[in-house]
Motif scaffolding. Sequence first.
Motif, PDB file in Angstrom:
ATOM      1  N   LEU A  33      30.832  -1.622   4.424  1.00  0.00           N
ATOM      2  CA  LEU A  33      31.618  -0.787   5.226  1.00  0.00           C
ATOM      3  C   LEU A  33      32.333   0.281   4.446  1.00  0.00           C
ATOM      4  O   LEU A  33      33.485   0.683   4.468  1.00  0.00           O
ATOM      5  N   ASP A  34      31.428   0.773   3.513  1.00  0.00           N
ATOM      6  CA  ASP A  34      32.018   1.788   2.270  1.00  0.00           C
ATOM      7  C   ASP A  34      30.811   2.754   2.555  1.00  0.00           C
ATOM      8  O   ASP A  34      29.899   2.801   2.120  1.00  0.00           O
ATOM      9  N   TRP A  35      31.702   4.071   2.718  1.00  0.00           N
ATOM     10  CA  TRP A  35      30.699   5.265   2.883  1.00  0.00           C
ATOM     11  C   TRP A  35      30.149   5.814   1.400  1.00  0.00           C
ATOM     12  O   TRP A  35      28.965   6.209   1.309  1.00  0.00           O
ATOM     13  N   ALA A  36      30.549   5.488   0.388  1.00  0.00           N
ATOM     14  CA  ALA A  36      30.470   5.812  -0.861  1.00  0.00           C
ATOM     15  C   ALA A  36      28.993   5.044  -1.324  1.00  0.00           C
ATOM     16  O   ALA A  36      28.067   5.343  -1.837  1.00  0.00           O
ATOM     17  N   VAL A  63      38.346  17.891  10.640  1.00  0.00           N
ATOM     18  CA  VAL A  63      39.533  17.681   9.933  1.00  0.00           C
ATOM     19  C   VAL A  63      39.942  16.495  10.524  1.00  0.00           C
ATOM     20  O   VAL A  63      40.300  15.229   9.648  1.00  0.00           O
ATOM     21  N   ILE A  64      39.737  15.805  11.713  1.00  0.00           N
ATOM     22  CA  ILE A  64      39.820  14.667  12.080  1.00  0.00           C
ATOM     23  C   ILE A  64      38.929  13.618  11.363  1.00  0.00           C
ATOM     24  O   ILE A  64      39.495  12.366  10.820  1.00  0.00           O
ATOM     25  N   VAL A  65      37.651  13.773  11.329  1.00  0.00           N
ATOM     26  CA  VAL A  65      36.890  12.897  10.497  1.00  0.00           C
ATOM     27  C   VAL A  65      37.219  12.623   9.145  1.00  0.00           C
ATOM     28  O   VAL A  65      37.190  11.846   8.329  1.00  0.00           O
ATOM     29  N   LEU A  66      37.655  13.804   8.537  1.00  0.00           N
ATOM     30  CA  LEU A  66      37.989  13.856   7.072  1.00  0.00           C
ATOM     31  C   LEU A  66      39.476  13.069   6.803  1.00  0.00           C
ATOM     32  O   LEU A  66      39.390  12.288   6.041  1.00  0.00           O
ATOM     33  N   ILE A  67      40.105  13.099   7.925  1.00  0.00           N
ATOM     34  CA  ILE A  67      41.641  12.170   7.679  1.00  0.00           C
ATOM     35  C   ILE A  67      40.898  10.865   7.802  1.00  0.00           C
ATOM     36  O   ILE A  67      41.613   9.980   7.036  1.00  0.00           O
ATOM     37  N   CYS A  68      40.381  10.508   8.759  1.00  0.00           N
ATOM     38  CA  CYS A  68      40.105   9.098   9.021  1.00  0.00           C
ATOM     39  C   CYS A  68      39.362   8.524   7.666  1.00  0.00           C
ATOM     40  O   CYS A  68      39.507   7.463   7.408  1.00  0.00           O
ATOM     41  N   SER A  69      38.411   9.197   7.188  1.00  0.00           N
ATOM     42  CA  SER A  69      37.515   8.868   6.047  1.00  0.00           C
ATOM     43  C   SER A  69      38.421   8.652   4.790  1.00  0.00           C
ATOM     44  O   SER A  69      38.222   7.695   3.975  1.00  0.00           O
ATOM     45  N   PHE A  70      39.387   9.645   4.704  1.00  0.00           N
ATOM     46  CA  PHE A  70      40.352   9.694   3.577  1.00  0.00           C
ATOM     47  C   PHE A  70      41.199   8.283   3.700  1.00  0.00           C
ATOM     48  O   PHE A  70      41.602   7.358   2.804  1.00  0.00           O
ATOM     49  N   CYS A  71      41.799   8.098   4.807  1.00  0.00           N
ATOM     50  CA  CYS A  71      42.456   6.757   5.213  1.00  0.00           C
ATOM     51  C   CYS A  71      41.661   5.483   4.858  1.00  0.00           C
ATOM     52  O   CYS A  71      42.289   4.640   4.172  1.00  0.00           O
ATOM     53  N   TRP A  72      40.723   5.569   5.555  1.00  0.00           N
ATOM     54  CA  TRP A  72      39.991   4.255   5.432  1.00  0.00           C
ATOM     55  C   TRP A  72      39.504   3.896   3.882  1.00  0.00           C
ATOM     56  O   TRP A  72      39.376   2.753   3.749  1.00  0.00           O
ATOM     57  N   ASN A  73      38.928   4.918   3.205  1.00  0.00           N
ATOM     58  CA  ASN A  73      38.498   4.668   2.079  1.00  0.00           C
ATOM     59  C   ASN A  73      39.518   3.943   1.081  1.00  0.00           C
ATOM     60  O   ASN A  73      39.041   3.017   0.134  1.00  0.00           O
ATOM     61  N   VAL A  74      40.902   3.698   1.402  1.00  0.00           N
ATOM     62  CA  VAL A  74      41.758   3.032   0.528  1.00  0.00           C
ATOM     63  C   VAL A  74      41.436   1.536   0.733  1.00  0.00           C
ATOM     64  O   VAL A  74      41.824   0.749  -0.114  1.00  0.00           O
ATOM     65  N   VAL A  75      40.953   1.233   1.729  1.00  0.00           N
ATOM     66  CA  VAL A  75      40.563  -0.117   2.154  1.00  0.00           C
ATOM     67  C   VAL A  75      39.287  -0.559   1.211  1.00  0.00           C
ATOM     68  O   VAL A  75      39.660  -1.908   0.276  1.00  0.00           O
ATOM     69  N   PRO A  76      38.197  -0.437   1.310  1.00  0.00           N
ATOM     70  CA  PRO A  76      37.204  -0.778   0.454  1.00  0.00           C
ATOM     71  C   PRO A  76      37.250  -0.319  -0.987  1.00  0.00           C
ATOM     72  O   PRO A  76      36.818  -0.859  -2.063  1.00  0.00           O
ATOM     73  N   GLY A  77      38.229   0.932  -1.321  1.00  0.00           N
ATOM     74  CA  GLY A  77      38.397   1.296  -2.779  1.00  0.00           C
ATOM     75  C   GLY A  77      39.542   0.531  -3.385  1.00  0.00           C
ATOM     76  O   GLY A  77      39.338   0.741  -4.608  1.00  0.00           O
ATOM     77  N   TYR A  78      40.166  -0.076  -2.778  1.00  0.00           N
ATOM     78  CA  TYR A  78      41.218  -0.611  -3.432  1.00  0.00           C
ATOM     79  C   TYR A  78      41.839  -2.016  -2.850  1.00  0.00           C
ATOM     80  O   TYR A  78      41.997  -3.033  -3.386  1.00  0.00           O
ATOM     81  N   LEU A  79      42.351  -2.106  -1.514  1.00  0.00           N
ATOM     82  CA  LEU A  79      43.063  -3.087  -0.878  1.00  0.00           C
ATOM     83  C   LEU A  79      41.837  -4.350  -0.719  1.00  0.00           C
ATOM     84  O   LEU A  79      42.138  -5.523  -0.804  1.00  0.00           O
ATOM     85  N   ALA A 116      32.106  15.679   6.289  1.00  0.00           N
ATOM     86  CA  ALA A 116      33.807  15.199   6.497  1.00  0.00           C
ATOM     87  C   ALA A 116      33.860  13.768   5.699  1.00  0.00           C
ATOM     88  O   ALA A 116      34.929  13.538   5.278  1.00  0.00           O
ATOM     89  N   LEU A 117      32.852  13.119   6.000  1.00  0.00           N
ATOM     90  CA  LEU A 117      32.855  11.582   5.320  1.00  0.00           C
ATOM     91  C   LEU A 117      32.790  11.655   3.895  1.00  0.00           C
ATOM     92  O   LEU A 117      33.752  10.892   2.908  1.00  0.00           O
ATOM     93  N   ASP A 118      32.090  12.454   3.262  1.00  0.00           N
ATOM     94  CA  ASP A 118      31.716  12.742   1.893  1.00  0.00           C
ATOM     95  C   ASP A 118      33.128  13.396   1.249  1.00  0.00           C
ATOM     96  O   ASP A 118      33.747  12.804   0.201  1.00  0.00           O
ATOM     97  N   ALA A 119      33.867  14.386   1.710  1.00  0.00           N
ATOM     98  CA  ALA A 119      35.160  14.704   1.403  1.00  0.00           C
ATOM     99  C   ALA A 119      36.328  13.898   1.485  1.00  0.00           C
ATOM    100  O   ALA A 119      37.045  14.005   0.427  1.00  0.00           O
ATOM    101  N   GLY A 120      36.282  13.066   2.706  1.00  0.00           N
ATOM    102  CA  GLY A 120      37.425  12.193   2.710  1.00  0.00           C
ATOM    103  C   GLY A 120      37.126  11.036   1.467  1.00  0.00           C
ATOM    104  O   GLY A 120      38.214  10.612   0.916  1.00  0.00           O
ATOM    105  N   VAL A 121      36.139  10.491   1.476  1.00  0.00           N
ATOM    106  CA  VAL A 121      35.796   9.722   0.498  1.00  0.00           C
ATOM    107  C   VAL A 121      36.058  10.033  -1.131  1.00  0.00           C
ATOM    108  O   VAL A 121      36.832   9.321  -2.017  1.00  0.00           O
ATOM    109  N   ALA A 122      35.557  11.172  -1.318  1.00  0.00           N
ATOM    110  CA  ALA A 122      36.000  11.846  -2.721  1.00  0.00           C
ATOM    111  C   ALA A 122      37.646  12.017  -3.040  1.00  0.00           C
ATOM    112  O   ALA A 122      37.873  11.645  -4.058  1.00  0.00           O
TER     113      ALA A 122
END
Length: 751
Positions: free
Chosen positions: A280-283, A227-243, A695-701
């Motif tokens: 710096l993007d898991w995708a 759960v912790i890694v999923l949340i971190c991956s989910f939040c971080w992905n907004v940076v390389p994915g958009y910002l 968790a990394l895969d799920a957060g990015v997705a």
Amino acid sequence: MEIEATPKLDDQKKLKEDGVDESELSPIEEVRLTVPNTDDPTLPVWTFRMWSLGLLSCALLSFLNQFFGYRTEPLVITQITVQVATLPIGRFMASVLPTTKFRIPGFGSREFSLNPGPFNIKEHVLITIFANAGSAFGNGTAYAVGIVTIIKAFYGRSISFFSGWLLIITTQVMGYGWAGLLRKYVVEPAHMWWPSTLVQISLFRTLHEKEENTDGKRRISRVKFFVIVLICSFCWNVVPGYLFMTLQSISLVCLAFPHSVTAHQIGSGMNGLGIGSFTLDWATVASFLFSPLVSPFFAIVNVFIGYALIIYLVIPISYWGLNLYNAKTFPIFSSDLFTVQGQEYEITSIVNDKFELDVDAYKKFGRIHLSTFFALTYGFGFATIAATVTHVALFYGREIYSRYKASSKEKADIHTRLMRNYKDIPSWWFYLLLAGSILVGLALTIFLKKDVQMPWWGLIFAAALAFLFTLPISIITATTNQTPGLNIITEYIMGAILPGQPITNVCFKTYGYMSMAQAVSFLSDFKLGHYMKVPPRSMFLVQFIGTVLAGTVNIGVAWWLLNSIDNICHKDLLPANSPWTCPSDRVFFDASVIWGLVGPQRIFGSLGEYSTLNWFFLGGLLGPVVVWLLHKAFPSQTWIPLINLPVLLGATGSMPPASPLNYTSWILIGIIFNFFVFRYRKQWWQRYNYILSAALDAGVAFMTVLLYFSLGYENKNLNWWGADPKVLPEHCDLATCPTAKGIKVEGCPVF
């Protein structure tokens, strides 16, 4: 093969406790160490939890993988993510669902319950099989979706939704018919051990067996870690994915030399050699090659050696040293097709009204040219196919033969004996499925021929070819974990028989190649169920229903995206930072042009530029012979048989569409976790490695889908250096420029 879980008791002690006859033990040591020799037939499998989580997982994975399939970094969400994520959900459902029993009209006196007891490992296996179907057995999406994509997006022609759906379903399930009939040859025998299934079994046991705390230290639970890694991956992905999209690919060389074509060719991770680039993007890390955390170290090393030799030695020498095939006229790294002057080839201009090659127009526009890298990847592909045949025959031939021979005479092992407690699948199920899929396929090629182009006899020929290869390739996979592909062989055959028909070629390839591949995947999953003592009928129904559901979701999502995103797959018409570039479909389209529209004779034959690449077949065939002779001459040199030429030659098999940055980041992360962490923090690795990957895969997705629906759908972009729709995020704009004298390409300097 790295085995992640070992039993707590040695074989002798286990024999005494389980009451297993020693002669019934598996003859394969890895199986004895990994697979339990016990079964509890009372465990329920057709539960509400299994059906709800399985169908949801299948639909979700097929949606996500199709959604990602058109993106520049097409992350594939595999069943391991579901395997990890559904365990706490299943246990939660077991704790809250009512245990009340009830009857359903039409089922007699049988009683049902939404909660028949604790969430068990057999339910979990079936949910994972559903998820595996949702990820097209690790391929991401159904292969035939590519046919629909190239017709609509690249050729600009039309195909009906119904034809596309029939094409996808028949290509996905046809192989199941004859695969089921081959189970007694490659699933039941103990010597057919399918090494890849042991990793999943290890993970199942790790997740379900009680966590022990031998040293008294307090550790975070696997669920909480996920759960912790999923949340971190989910939040971080907004940076390389958009910002800050530049973080997807950071090239230090391009930033240091912004006006040098050569520097951009060397430094670009997306369109060059990738030296000095990182992400710096898991995708980007997990696209094309899947998560590096689940690949064993020896496989990563083999890929690294092959990749380094090709990218850092062969390509620079071919491009700057030899100017092979007029390399400098074209980009150093590209999967596009070009004219002799280095311009992108207008393929639609050489296609006539019958969706066939316009020979006069082709003569007018001239021959099709490939970048030297793209041409050499075909050469290495030829060599890999040939080397696989020779390597397997020389190094594994005796073992395969002896195991196959033993399997036909051997006494049933403990796993096969335990599986006989369950009702087997009647043969007529498979005959019916095979006959039904062939009849539907024939109806498609006869009554809807305008959509698929292929004649009816092409379907029969492709099915016969796939059936012929399924047994030997299944035996090779079951004993060596290597699966030779038929894609280039099928392309070559139909390209020689019916040149000038691109859709005929890709349909024949899909029926021939995918039917065999699906059959092998079907048998592999059956072996997993065999080891885990899952009733065969449940396995079959879950695989069949999951495949049909996944294919339906795939075509639905593809149809929606192809009709809703303007200029999808056309990177020259899309905004510079658009992710909808369809790299895998671009290569699929190129293959349809090379093998189908133009034909192998005009590319690799006497009428083409690349006939010398056919020598790679001979080189690949003889290479393993040299290694084998050296091994026989110097048997004390243990490193010689470790030279696996099919792996070395096929190391860059995913390029294109994969880029050097995908490889370098995958290799780096894989070495860190599967060598250093595995060696020096083994307990942590055993406990959390697969959890981290899932968790990394799920957060990015989840974040990527959220970004698309909240911002991408409305085309809301940022406008600054790190995320500008008019500027390539990598800032290596000149990497795709030619360096030959006098070649003019828009946006590039003329030398």
